[in-house]
Motif scaffolding. Structure first.
Motif, PDB file in Angstrom:
ATOM      1  N   UNK A   1      -1.383   9.068 107.211  1.00 51.64           N
ATOM      2  CA  UNK A   1      -1.981  10.155 107.988  1.00 51.64           C
ATOM      3  C   UNK A   1      -3.104  10.786 107.165  1.00 51.64           C
ATOM      4  N   UNK A   2      -4.320  10.634 107.646  1.00 52.85           N
ATOM      5  CA  UNK A   2      -5.481  11.241 106.996  1.00 52.85           C
ATOM      6  C   UNK A   2      -5.971  12.401 107.850  1.00 52.85           C
ATOM      7  N   UNK A   3      -6.328  13.506 107.212  1.00 47.82           N
ATOM      8  CA  UNK A   3      -7.104  14.546 107.892  1.00 47.82           C
ATOM      9  C   UNK A   3      -8.517  14.470 107.334  1.00 47.82           C
ATOM     10  N   UNK A   4      -9.481  14.246 108.224  1.00 51.39           N
ATOM     11  CA  UNK A   4     -10.892  14.230 107.824  1.00 51.39           C
ATOM     12  C   UNK A   4     -11.509  15.558 108.262  1.00 51.39           C
ATOM     13  N   UNK A   5     -11.947  16.338 107.294  1.00 52.56           N
ATOM     14  CA  UNK A   5     -12.554  17.638 107.578  1.00 52.56           C
ATOM     15  C   UNK A   5     -13.996  17.406 108.012  1.00 52.56           C
ATOM     16  N   UNK A   6     -14.185  17.423 109.318  1.00 54.18           N
ATOM     17  CA  UNK A   6     -15.474  17.019 109.867  1.00 54.18           C
ATOM     18  C   UNK A   6     -16.139  18.184 110.583  1.00 54.18           C
ATOM     19  N   UNK A   7     -17.255  17.930 111.195  1.00 53.30           N
ATOM     20  CA  UNK A   7     -17.965  18.909 112.030  1.00 53.30           C
ATOM     21  C   UNK A   7     -18.703  18.127 113.113  1.00 53.30           C
ATOM     22  N   UNK A   8     -19.293  18.838 114.057  1.00 51.80           N
ATOM     23  CA  UNK A   8     -20.005  18.167 115.145  1.00 51.80           C
ATOM     24  C   UNK A   8     -21.247  17.427 114.642  1.00 51.80           C
ATOM     25  N   UNK A   9     -21.533  16.279 115.278  1.00 52.72           N
ATOM     26  CA  UNK A   9     -22.838  15.653 115.124  1.00 52.72           C
ATOM     27  C   UNK A   9     -23.731  16.330 116.162  1.00 52.72           C
ATOM     28  N   UNK A  10     -24.550  17.266 115.695  1.00 51.30           N
ATOM     29  CA  UNK A  10     -25.309  18.106 116.637  1.00 51.30           C
ATOM     30  C   UNK A  10     -26.331  17.295 117.430  1.00 51.30           C
ATOM     31  N   UNK A  11     -26.664  16.108 116.942  1.00 49.22           N
ATOM     32  CA  UNK A  11     -27.672  15.288 117.633  1.00 49.22           C
ATOM     33  C   UNK A  11     -27.166  14.798 118.984  1.00 49.22           C
ATOM     34  N   UNK A  12     -25.851  14.889 119.207  1.00 49.18           N
ATOM     35  CA  UNK A  12     -25.342  14.549 120.541  1.00 49.18           C
ATOM     36  C   UNK A  12     -25.739  15.608 121.559  1.00 49.18           C
ATOM     37  N   UNK A  13     -26.073  16.810 121.092  1.00 51.59           N
ATOM     38  CA  UNK A  13     -26.526  17.891 121.982  1.00 51.59           C
ATOM     39  C   UNK A  13     -28.035  18.126 121.864  1.00 51.59           C
ATOM     40  N   UNK A  14     -28.552  17.963 120.654  1.00 51.72           N
ATOM     41  CA  UNK A  14     -29.971  18.201 120.385  1.00 51.72           C
ATOM     42  C   UNK A  14     -30.547  16.921 119.777  1.00 51.72           C
ATOM     43  N   UNK A  15     -30.994  15.991 120.600  1.00 49.65           N
ATOM     44  CA  UNK A  15     -31.526  14.743 120.028  1.00 49.65           C
ATOM     45  C   UNK A  15     -32.751  15.012 119.149  1.00 49.65           C
ATOM     46  N   UNK A  16     -33.042  14.096 118.261  1.00 51.08           N
ATOM     47  CA  UNK A  16     -34.153  14.321 117.320  1.00 51.08           C
ATOM     48  C   UNK A  16     -35.454  14.611 118.052  1.00 51.08           C
ATOM     49  N   UNK A  17     -35.585  14.100 119.276  1.00 53.86           N
ATOM     50  CA  UNK A  17     -36.820  14.315 120.049  1.00 53.86           C
ATOM     51  C   UNK A  17     -36.927  15.745 120.588  1.00 53.86           C
ATOM     52  N   UNK A  18     -35.857  16.522 120.514  1.00 51.92           N
ATOM     53  CA  UNK A  18     -35.836  17.889 121.059  1.00 51.92           C
ATOM     54  C   UNK A  18     -36.525  18.824 120.056  1.00 51.92           C
ATOM     55  N   UNK A  19     -37.640  19.406 120.489  1.00 51.04           N
ATOM     56  CA  UNK A  19     -38.467  20.194 119.560  1.00 51.04           C
ATOM     57  C   UNK A  19     -37.992  21.630 119.395  1.00 51.04           C
ATOM     58  N   UNK A  20     -36.850  22.002 119.984  1.00 50.83           N
ATOM     59  CA  UNK A  20     -36.432  23.406 119.872  1.00 50.83           C
ATOM     60  C   UNK A  20     -36.118  23.778 118.425  1.00 50.83           C
ATOM     61  N   UNK A  21     -35.746  22.752 117.616  1.00 49.37           N
ATOM     62  CA  UNK A  21     -35.540  23.005 116.186  1.00 49.37           C
ATOM     63  C   UNK A  21     -36.117  21.813 115.421  1.00 49.37           C
ATOM     64  N   UNK A  22     -36.562  22.035 114.175  1.00 47.49           N
ATOM     65  CA  UNK A  22     -37.197  20.923 113.451  1.00 47.49           C
ATOM     66  C   UNK A  22     -36.190  19.834 113.080  1.00 47.49           C
ATOM     67  N   UNK A  23     -36.664  18.609 113.048  1.00 50.63           N
ATOM     68  CA  UNK A  23     -35.865  17.510 112.497  1.00 50.63           C
ATOM     69  C   UNK A  23     -35.952  17.605 110.973  1.00 50.63           C
ATOM     70  N   UNK A  24     -34.812  17.465 110.300  1.00 52.99           N
ATOM     71  CA  UNK A  24     -34.766  17.631 108.844  1.00 52.99           C
ATOM     72  C   UNK A  24     -34.430  16.299 108.172  1.00 52.99           C
ATOM     73  N   UNK A  25     -35.037  16.053 107.068  1.00 51.72           N
ATOM     74  CA  UNK A  25     -34.796  14.855 106.254  1.00 51.72           C
ATOM     75  C   UNK A  25     -34.951  13.570 107.079  1.00 51.72           C
ATOM     76  N   UNK A  26     -35.773  13.639 108.097  1.00 45.58           N
ATOM     77  CA  UNK A  26     -36.117  12.441 108.868  1.00 45.58           C
ATOM     78  C   UNK A  26     -35.143  12.053 109.963  1.00 45.58           C
ATOM     79  N   UNK A  27     -33.847  12.356 109.795  1.00 44.12           N
ATOM     80  CA  UNK A  27     -32.845  11.802 110.704  1.00 44.12           C
ATOM     81  C   UNK A  27     -31.858  12.815 111.259  1.00 44.12           C
ATOM     82  N   UNK A  28     -32.016  14.093 110.937  1.00 48.05           N
ATOM     83  CA  UNK A  28     -30.947  15.048 111.228  1.00 48.05           C
ATOM     84  C   UNK A  28     -31.505  16.336 111.847  1.00 48.05           C
TER      85      UNK A  28
END
Ligand SMILES: NC(=O)c1ccc[n+]([C@@H]2O[C@H](COP(=O)([O-])OP(=O)(O)OC[C@H]3O[C@@H](n4cnc5c(N)ncnc54)[C@H](OP(=O)(O)O)[C@@H]3O)[C@@H](O)[C@H]2O)c1
Length: 317
Positions: free
Chosen positions: A110-137
């Motif tokens: 039994x592993x617990x992985x302490x994770x968080x949301x991949x925000x790109x599922x809601x804000x794709x890199x093409x969405x200009x409402x916030x800057x894309x950081x480090x090229x991919x995020x």
């Protein structure tokens, strides 16, 4: 000791893993034992864990063989990575992959992985409402963790995916506490507008993780969100004012202003708060305090956390 289930705890000398280690050590009849994993078995925190009865084992997230050795014979593993030590999503993903592969090779149940949301599922890199950081995020320290879920799933590791919340302890340790404004009145600065921010006392993350290990197989393959309370910036400022006994006003800057503060990671955090504000419903939905309380009956409210910790919040600029 022999028949207790060993939980290998990554980050046992830190906030999340430390809370889990203490939760297990505080419950000696609970059927679990702690294997505290650290790069430095000679640190004061490692020695304190050993003094309380934890097995302390050296391993490094960058060294897969050391992780596999550290996981051998363990029933469970708490897996967390520390983005803020290196600010590299690529490194965070490599460390998560090492964790998943070591857990698979060691046959951890039994592993617990302490994770968080991949925000790109809601804000794709093409969405200009916030800057894309480090090229991919959009939010590097979230996206790298969310993307890393696949390492556990694809390796067939029996995993619970733990969605944590904003630590109220950030007001003490992360420079996010109130600071005097130009007129000397304390200002609590947060780019959240009127949206609620899901928050938690970090000690409750560890206690919730312990609750997940106790529930066992039922939570394998599940995503579990945990939260103490979701409060607006205005409510957090009011709570601070009550606890400190002096006025505190909410300074609702915009995410763009926050990104412009310029400290290391300000752009990542500005995007994170913008995501939490603009997707408050989606971010809040998996984080239910009543469900969290079933895992952690001692779950603290913000007022309880403040009562215990307000005196530790640094108040100077
Ligand atoms: N602040 C927040 O509100 C918040 C909310 C949700 C999630 N998070 C996430 O929480 C994570 C950090 O967790 P935390 O707050 O528990 O960390 P922390 O208190 O800063 O402690 C970091 C822990 O990680 C261990 N560690 C770091 N690098 C390691 C390596 N290469 N090999 C082995 N162990 C290593 C350290 O152990 P040793 O030094 O003893 O080796 C230490 O125990 C971050 O990724 C952050 O994104 C933070």
């Amino acid at each position: 000791m022999q028949d207790r289930k060993v939980i290998a705890v990554i980050g046992a000398t830190g906030a999340q893993g430390g809370g889990l280690a203490r939760a297990i050590l505080d419950d000696p009849d609970g059927g679990f034992a702690v294997r505290a994993i650290t790069r430095n078995v000679a640190s004061d925190k490692a020695k304190a864990l050993a003094a309380r009865g934890a097995e302390v084992v050296a391993a490094d997230l960058d060294d897969p063989a050391s992780l596999q050795r550290a996981f051998e014979g363990a029933y469970g593993a708490y897996c967390v990575t520390n983005f803020w030590e290196h600010f590299s999503p690529e490194k965070e993903k490599a460390q998560a992959r090492n964790l998943a592969q070591a857990a698979k090779a060691a046959g951890v149940r039994h592993v617990i992985w302490s994770t968080l949301e991949d925000t790109r599922q809601h804000v794709p890199l093409s969405d200009a409402r916030m800057p894309t950081l480090m090229g991919h995020y959009k939010v590097p320290h979230f996206d790298a963790k969310g993307e890393s879920n696949a390492y556990f799933t694809e390796a067939g590791v029996p995993t619970t995916f733990l969605l944590t919340s904003f630590y109220w302890d950030n007001l003490i340790h992360f420079g996010l506490g109130p600071k005097p404004g130009a007129d000397g009145v304390l200002e609590f600065t947060l780019p959240m507008g009127d949206a609620p921010l899901p928050g938690i006392a970090v000690e409750d993350i560890g206690r919730s993780a312990y609750g997940i290990f106790k529930q066992g197989d039922a939570l394998i393959g599940k995503t579990v969100g945990i939260v103490g309370e979701s409060l607006t910036g205005a409510q957090m400022a009011e709570g601070l004012a009550r606890a400190l006994g002096r006025p505190v006003r909410y300074n609702a800057v915009t995410p763009a202003q926050f990104r412009g503060f310029g400290f290391p990671g300000a752009d990542d955090l500005g995007n994170m708060f913008q995501f939490k504000q603009e997707f408050a419903r989606e971010f809040g939905a998996p984080r239910d305090p009543e469900r969290t309380r079933t895992l952690d009956p001692k779950l603290q409210t913000y007022a309880q956390w403040l009562q215990a910790h307000a005196a530790e919040i640094p108040l100077e600029a």
